[in-house]
Scaffold this motif. Structure first.
Motif, PDB file in Angstrom:
ATOM      1  N   PRO A 134      -6.137  -9.070 -11.353  1.00  0.00           N
ATOM      2  CA  PRO A 134      -6.073  -9.927 -10.339  1.00  0.00           C
ATOM      3  C   PRO A 134      -4.584  -9.755  -9.661  1.00  0.00           C
ATOM      4  CG  PRO A 134      -7.483 -10.987 -11.637  1.00  0.00           C
ATOM      5  CD  PRO A 134      -6.987  -9.756 -12.383  1.00  0.00           C
ATOM      6  N   SER A 135      -3.647 -10.010 -10.424  1.00  0.00           N
ATOM      7  CA  SER A 135      -2.235 -10.110 -10.005  1.00  0.00           C
ATOM      8  C   SER A 135      -1.887  -8.757  -9.399  1.00  0.00           C
ATOM      9  CB  SER A 135      -1.136 -10.451 -10.987  1.00  0.00           C
ATOM     10  OG  SER A 135      -1.465 -11.705 -11.214  1.00  0.00           O
ATOM     11  N   ARG A 136      -2.195  -7.657  -9.990  1.00  0.00           N
ATOM     12  CA  ARG A 136      -1.853  -6.359  -9.689  1.00  0.00           C
ATOM     13  C   ARG A 136      -2.661  -6.125  -8.148  1.00  0.00           C
ATOM     14  NH1 ARG A 136      -1.042  -5.597 -15.034  1.00  0.00           N
ATOM     15  NH2 ARG A 136      -3.184  -4.782 -15.491  1.00  0.00           N
ATOM     16  N   LEU A 137      -3.758  -6.439  -8.124  1.00  0.00           N
ATOM     17  CA  LEU A 137      -4.589  -6.218  -6.995  1.00  0.00           C
ATOM     18  C   LEU A 137      -4.118  -6.956  -5.797  1.00  0.00           C
ATOM     19  CD1 LEU A 137      -7.174  -5.348  -5.720  1.00  0.00           C
ATOM     20  CD2 LEU A 137      -8.552  -7.154  -6.569  1.00  0.00           C
ATOM     21  N   THR A 138      -3.626  -8.051  -6.001  1.00  0.00           N
ATOM     22  CA  THR A 138      -2.936  -8.846  -4.998  1.00  0.00           C
ATOM     23  C   THR A 138      -1.691  -8.008  -4.415  1.00  0.00           C
ATOM     24  OG1 THR A 138      -3.564 -10.884  -5.566  1.00  0.00           O
ATOM     25  CG2 THR A 138      -1.669 -11.145  -4.313  1.00  0.00           C
ATOM     26  N   VAL A 139      -0.984  -7.541  -5.400  1.00  0.00           N
ATOM     27  CA  VAL A 139       0.403  -6.784  -4.977  1.00  0.00           C
ATOM     28  C   VAL A 139      -0.010  -5.505  -4.140  1.00  0.00           C
ATOM     29  CG1 VAL A 139       2.300  -5.424  -5.819  1.00  0.00           C
ATOM     30  CG2 VAL A 139       1.572  -7.601  -6.773  1.00  0.00           C
ATOM     31  N   MET A 140      -0.996  -4.583  -4.625  1.00  0.00           N
ATOM     32  CA  MET A 140      -1.485  -3.559  -4.119  1.00  0.00           C
ATOM     33  C   MET A 140      -2.043  -3.826  -2.700  1.00  0.00           C
ATOM     34  SD  MET A 140      -1.066  -0.994  -5.944  1.00  0.00           S
ATOM     35  CE  MET A 140      -2.333   0.321  -5.690  1.00  0.00           C
ATOM     36  N   ALA A 141      -2.968  -4.944  -2.601  1.00  0.00           N
ATOM     37  CA  ALA A 141      -3.510  -5.247  -1.431  1.00  0.00           C
ATOM     38  C   ALA A 141      -2.419  -5.670  -0.130  1.00  0.00           C
ATOM     39  CB  ALA A 141      -4.580  -6.313  -1.344  1.00  0.00           C
ATOM     40  N   HIS A 142      -1.274  -6.359  -0.713  1.00  0.00           N
ATOM     41  CA  HIS A 142      -0.395  -6.722   0.247  1.00  0.00           C
ATOM     42  C   HIS A 142       0.336  -5.302   0.976  1.00  0.00           C
ATOM     43  CE1 HIS A 142      -0.760 -10.840  -0.751  1.00  0.00           C
ATOM     44  NE2 HIS A 142      -0.474 -11.322   0.302  1.00  0.00           N
ATOM     45  N   LEU A 143       0.650  -4.457  -0.233  1.00  0.00           N
ATOM     46  CA  LEU A 143       1.427  -3.303   0.173  1.00  0.00           C
ATOM     47  C   LEU A 143       0.967  -2.439   0.870  1.00  0.00           C
ATOM     48  CD1 LEU A 143       3.358  -2.976  -3.175  1.00  0.00           C
ATOM     49  CD2 LEU A 143       4.404  -3.665  -0.876  1.00  0.00           C
ATOM     50  N   TYR A 144      -0.592  -2.409   0.976  1.00  0.00           N
ATOM     51  CA  TYR A 144      -1.724  -1.524   1.528  1.00  0.00           C
ATOM     52  C   TYR A 144      -1.440  -1.719   2.986  1.00  0.00           C
ATOM     53  CZ  TYR A 144      -5.598   1.075   2.668  1.00  0.00           C
ATOM     54  OH  TYR A 144      -6.850   2.251   3.088  1.00  0.00           O
ATOM     55  N   VAL A 145      -1.171  -3.105   3.336  1.00  0.00           N
ATOM     56  CA  VAL A 145      -1.198  -3.114   4.670  1.00  0.00           C
ATOM     57  C   VAL A 145       0.300  -2.860   5.524  1.00  0.00           C
ATOM     58  CG1 VAL A 145      -3.389  -4.285   4.671  1.00  0.00           C
ATOM     59  CG2 VAL A 145      -1.328  -5.687   4.733  1.00  0.00           C
TER      60      VAL A 145
END
Length: 107
Positions: free
Chosen positions: A24-35
């Motif tokens: 979950p924490s890494r998914l949050t980081v990846m999602a923020h950086l994706y956009v």
């Protein structure tokens, strides 16, 4: 695990999910950086709600996998860290999204 007519095992869609991103924490980081093109460390701390240390550990793991590029510099005398997705990281996140849709049968 499902088995086809010839007795061979069929890989479940969930098995293809990237476990490194799925946390979950890494998914949050990846999602923020994706956009965004890139983000500084303070922005990510504020957006994710993680502590400095926790975020640092997750960024390090994603960087070690080649998913993130981390640039450290100084603005005056203050350290400034900028994080962005690499091409490999962007492709991995897009693949993760496709795989998750398969798991959820939302194709």
């Amino acid at each position: 695990m499902q088995v086809d007519n010839e007795g061979d095992k069929i890989q479940e869609p969930i098995a293809s999910i990237d476990r490194l991103i799925h946390e979950p924490s890494r998914l949050t980081v990846m999602a923020h950086l994706y956009v965004v093109e890139s983000a500084d460390f303070l922005f990510l701390v504020r957006q994710t709600g993680m502590t400095w240390g926790n975020l640092s550990v997750h960024i390090s793991k994603l960087e070690a996998a080649g998913y993130l590029d981390v640039k450290k510099e100084f603005l005056g005398k203050k350290p400034h860290t900028v994080v962005s997705l690499t091409k490999k990281g962007r492709a991995a996140f897009e693949e993760y999204r496709k795989d998750l849709k398969k798991v959820l049968n939302v194709e």
